[in-house]
Scaffold this active site. Structure first.
Site, short mmCIF file in Angstrom:
data_model
loop_
_atom_site.label_atom_id
_atom_site.label_comp_id
_atom_site.label_asym_id
_atom_site.label_seq_id
_atom_site.Cartn_x
_atom_site.Cartn_y
_atom_site.Cartn_z
N GLY A 124 0.79 -1.23 0.00
CA GLY A 124 0.00 0.00 0.00
C GLY A 124 0.82 1.27 0.00
N CYS B 127 -27.36 -9.79 -17.00
CA CYS B 127 -26.77 -9.36 -18.26
C CYS B 127 -27.71 -9.68 -19.42
CB CYS B 127 -25.42 -10.05 -18.46
SG CYS B 127 -24.72 -9.81 -20.10
N CYS C 46 -25.77 -12.51 -21.68
CA CYS C 46 -25.47 -13.86 -21.21
C CYS C 46 -26.32 -14.29 -20.02
CB CYS C 46 -23.98 -14.00 -20.87
SG CYS C 46 -23.54 -13.24 -19.30
N CYS D 202 -22.57 -7.40 -19.20
CA CYS D 202 -21.32 -7.61 -18.48
C CYS D 202 -20.26 -6.63 -18.96
CB CYS D 202 -20.76 -9.01 -18.74
SG CYS D 202 -21.72 -10.33 -18.05
N CYS E 119 -18.29 -12.65 -20.46
CA CYS E 119 -19.64 -12.64 -21.03
C CYS E 119 -19.69 -13.57 -22.25
CB CYS E 119 -20.03 -11.22 -21.43
SG CYS E 119 -21.76 -11.01 -21.87
ZN LIG Z 1 -22.89 -11.13 -19.76
#
Ligand SMILES: [Zn+2]
Ligand SMILES: Nc1ncnc2c1ncn2[C@@H]1O[C@H](COP(=O)(O)OP(=O)(O)O)[C@@H](O)[C@H]1O
Ligand SMILES: [Mg+2]
Lengths: 277, 289
Positions: free
Chosen positions: B29, B238, B241, B263, B269
Site C-alpha cells: 500500500g 446481463c 449472457c 457484463c 460474457c
Molecule cells: Zn454477460
C-alpha cells in the site's frame, strides 16, 4: 505526581540563535529580539504546574509569547528546549516532548483540547459542525455514525448550540457560535486538559460574556484543568485561580489571581491591571 | 525488433522499475516514487501500468490487456500490440490463460491465481488528494496513519446523502496500515483484493508512483459499523449472457431509448454465452467461490 501538568524550562526561538540570545532579551531589556543575531526569543525559561481542576491564566501584552507557549503545549510547534509532563500519560514520568509524532498525536487527541482565537485554525469551516466534532472522535477510533452523532448532540447542547444546526457549516455561524463549536470539538474526547487562546478576543462584549460563562461552567462541571491565555486581565480575573504574567517571552510574576490583582509586584503587571477600566 | 531493447525499455530502466516494485511489495500500500519514462503512448493512457508490465514480462508469458473489462477497445489493443511486439509474448483474451493482465479500471470476473499478476493503470494514486492538496502533508498523514480527515469526508457524505457516495477509487486499508487508492475500479471489485492469491501491482505514470498489494494481504474498505461497505447490485442480469453475479454496465438503445445491462467483462460474457449455447468452454470460478 499530584499536578496534572508540569512545564519545565520551555523555550522557543525563531532564528538560528547565538550565545547571547537569552542574555540580551527579556523584560529587563524590553525586547524579545536578540540585538546580535536578530533571533526572536518568543519564550524562554518557562516553568509552571497546573493542578487537577485548576484554571491557570497566562496574561501579557501582545507579542509576549503566550500563543507560542500554548502552541508548544498542543504540539503545534516544537519547543527549542523544555520538558512537559502530563499526569495522564505514564503517570507523568515521561517528558512528552521526547515522544514520537504518533504518540504525540495520541496525546493531542485523547488528553488535550485546544480552542484557538481564530476559528479557522481549530475548525474546518466548510464541514458541518457535527463533522468537526466527529473529526476529533474519529481520531480516537469511533466507528459508529449513530454514536458519533449522539455524542455531537450532547456536546452541542452543552455548549448551547441548537442541535438543528448540527449539520450546518460553521462558515455560516456567528463568531460566538464558531467558538462554541470549537469548544465542543475540543471537549469531544473528555480531555483532562483544555487550552484556550484568546477565545473571546474579537467577539462582541455581550457575546464575550456568554462564552466566558460557558467556559466557567465547563470548568466547574467537568473538573477539567484549563490553561486560559488572554491579553485581557478581565478575562483572566473572571476565569482563573492562578496566573502567570508574561513580558518579552519571560514570566515576570506568578501567583493567585486575586492576589496579583490586589497587589501586583511588577510595574508591568500594574500597568496591565490599570488599563482595565 | 532491432530498434528497441527487449521489452521496449532499456535494461537499467527495467532494473530500477523492478527494484521499486520489490520495495512496493515489501511495504503493501505504500507509494514508491519511480523515474517515469516517456512512453510511445500519451500520459494518462496507462503509461504507469505499461512500464510496470514491461519491466516484469518475459518470454513464455501470456498477456491480456483490458480497458474497463473490454479486450477490444482501441486503448487496450494499442497497449497489447505495443507490449507483445516489443517483448515477443503471446496474447490472449482469456483470463485463465493469461500470466500477466494489464487493466484499466476492472478486475476480471474469473478468480486469478498465484501464477498470475494483475497490473493496474492508475490515474491518481494519492487517496488523500480529495481531502489534502499538499503532497508533503499527505506523506506525513500516511506516515502517522493520520486518516481522520478521510473519515470525516465519509461522515459528511453520510450526513448529506445518507450513504457513502464513492463509486470508484474507494479507499481501502491495506495490511492494517496504509490507506490506498485501488484505482478507479468499481466497488464491486474491491472485495476481490482482500486475501487474494494474486499479486496486484499499481502503476501511475503521470504521478510516477508504484504500489502493490501482495498475495494474502488484508484489504478492507473504509466503512462505519452502522454504514457497512456495499457493492453495486442490479435488478436484472446481463442482457447478453444472463449472468446475475457480474459487474454490469448500462447502455441505451439509441433508437428506442431503452436501457440495457450487460457484463463489463466482455471475455467472461462471451464464455457465458457459449455455455448458454451448450458449447464446450472452460469458465473459471468467481472470486468468492
Ligand atoms: Zn454477460
Ligand atoms: N513563526 C514565527 N516566526 C518568527 N517569529 C514568530 C513566529 N511566531 C511568533 N513569532 C514572534 O514571537 C513573539 C511572540 O508571539 P506570540 O506568541 O504570538 O505572542 P502573543 O500570543 O503573546 O501575542 C512575537 O514577537 C512574534 O512576532
Ligand atoms: Mg497570541
Amino acid at each position: 505526581m499530584d499536578n496534572r501538568v508540569s512545564i519545565r524550562n520551555v523555550s522557543k526561538i525563531y532564528g538560528k540563535g547565538c550565545d547571547s540570545c537569552i542574555e540580551l532579551t527579556g523584560p529587563e531589556h524590553g525586547r524579545n529580539r536578540c540585538p546580535k543575531c536578530g533571533t526572536i526569543v518568543a519564550c524562554a525559561d518557562i516553568g509552571f504546574d497546573v493542578y487537577p481542576g485548576e484554571v491557570l491564566g497566562i496574561v501579557g501584552e501582545s507579542g509576549s509569547g503566550k500563543s507560542t507557549l500554548v502552541k508548544t503545549l498542543y504540539f503545534d510547534e516544537a519547543p527549542t528546549t523544555g520538558e512537559f509532563y502530563l499526569q495522564d500519560f505514564e503517570e507523568g514520568l515521561s517528558n512528552v516532548y521526547g515522544l514520537s509524532s504518533l504518540q504525540k498525536r495520541y496525546i493531542r487527541n485523547h488528553l488535550m483540547g485546544m480552542v484557538y482565537q481564530n476559528p479557522h485554525l481549530g475548525l474546518r469551516l466548510d464541514y458541518s459542525a457535527g463533522g468537526n466534532i466527529a473529526e476529533k472522535l474519529l481520531m480516537a477510533d469511533w466507528n459508529h455514525v449513530g454514536d458519533i452523532r449522539e455524542r455531537a448532540k450532547e456536546l452541542l447542547t452543552k455548549t448551547e448550540i441548537p442541535i438543528e444546526r448540527m449539520d450546518d457549516k460553521p462558515k455560516y455561524f456567528s463568531g460566538g457560535m464558531q467558538q462554541r463549536v470549537q469548544i465542543s470539538k475540543a471537549l469531544a474526547n473528555n480531555p483532562p486538559l483544555l487550552l484556550l487562546d484568546e477565545v473571546t478576543t474579537g467577539l462582541d462584549v455581550s457575546v464575550q460574556a456568554s462564552v466566558l460563562d460557558l467556559i466557567r461552567q465547563i470548568g466547574r462541571e467537568l473538573g477539567i484543568s484549563m490553561i486560559v491565555v488572554s491579553h485581557d486581565f478581565s478575562v483572566i480575573r473572571m476565569l482563573t485561580n492562578r496566573t502567570i504574567v508574561m513580558k518579552n517571552g519571560r514570566i515576570v510574576e506568578q501567583g493567585l489571581t486575586d492576589q496579583i490583582m490586589e497587589d501586583p509586584q511588577h510595574a508591568y503587571t500594574q500597568l496591565l491591571i490599570n488599563s482595565l477600566i | 525488433m532491432s530498434m528497441y531493447n527487449y521489452g521496449f525499455l532499456d535494461e537499467n530502466t527495467k532494473r530500477e522499475l523492478r527494484r521499486k516494485t520489490l520495495k512496493a511489495v515489501a511495504i503493501p500500500g505504500y507509494q514508491v516514487p519511480f523515474g517515469s519514462r516517456e512512453m510511445p503512448v500519451a500520459r494518462g493512457w496507462g503509461t504507469g501500468g505499461l512500464q510496470v508490465t514491461l519491466s516484469l514480462i518475459g518470454l513464455g508469458d501470456v498477456l491480456k490487456v483490458i480497458d474497463q473489462g473490454s479486450d477490444d477497445s482501441v486503448n487496450a489493443c494499442n497497449l497489447r500490440d505495443l507490449i507483445s511486439e516489443t517483448s515477443e509474448v503471446d496474447t490472449t483474451t482469456d483470463t485463465l490463460e493469461a500470466t500477466v493482465i494489464q487493466t484499466r479500471h476492472r478486475i476480471p470476473e474469473e478468480k486469478m491465481t498465484d501464477e498470475q499478476i494483475l497490473v493496474f493503470q492508475v490515474p491518481t494514486p494519492e487517496i488523500l488528494r480529495t481531502v489534502e492538496p499538499s503532497e508533503q502533508e499527505s506523506r506525513r498523514m500516511h506516515a502517522e496513519r493520520d486518516y481522520s480527515r478521510l473519515w470525516v469526508h465519509l461522515y459528511e457524505d453520510i450526513v448529506e446523502w445518507k450513504e457513502i457516495r464513492i463509486s470508484y477509487d474507494y479507499p481501502v486499508l491495506v495490511n492494517g496500515h496504509y490507506i490506498c487508492d485501488p484505482s478507479p475500479i468499481p466497488r464491486f471489485d474491491v472485495p476481490k483484493l482482500h486475501q487474494a492469491e494474486t499479486l496486484f501491482l499499481f502503476g501511475a505514470g503521470r504521478e510516477k508512483r508504484i504500489y502493490a498489494i501482495p498475495p494474502h494481504t488484508d484489504v478492507i474498505p473504509l466503512q462505519f459499523e452502522d454504514y457497512p461497505f456495499n457493492v453495486e447490485s442490479y435488478e436484472s442480469g446481463c442482457e447478453k449472457c444472463g449472468s446475475t453475479h457480474t459487474y454490469l454496465e448500462e447502455s441505451f438503445d439509441s433508437n428506442t431509448g431503452e436501457r440495457y445491462l450487460y457484463c463489463s467483462d466482455t471475455s467472461y460474457c462471451g464464455k457465458q454465452q457459449l455455455k448458454g449455447q451448450h458449447q464446450p468452454v472452460e469458465i473459471g470460478v468467481g472470486w468468492n467461490g
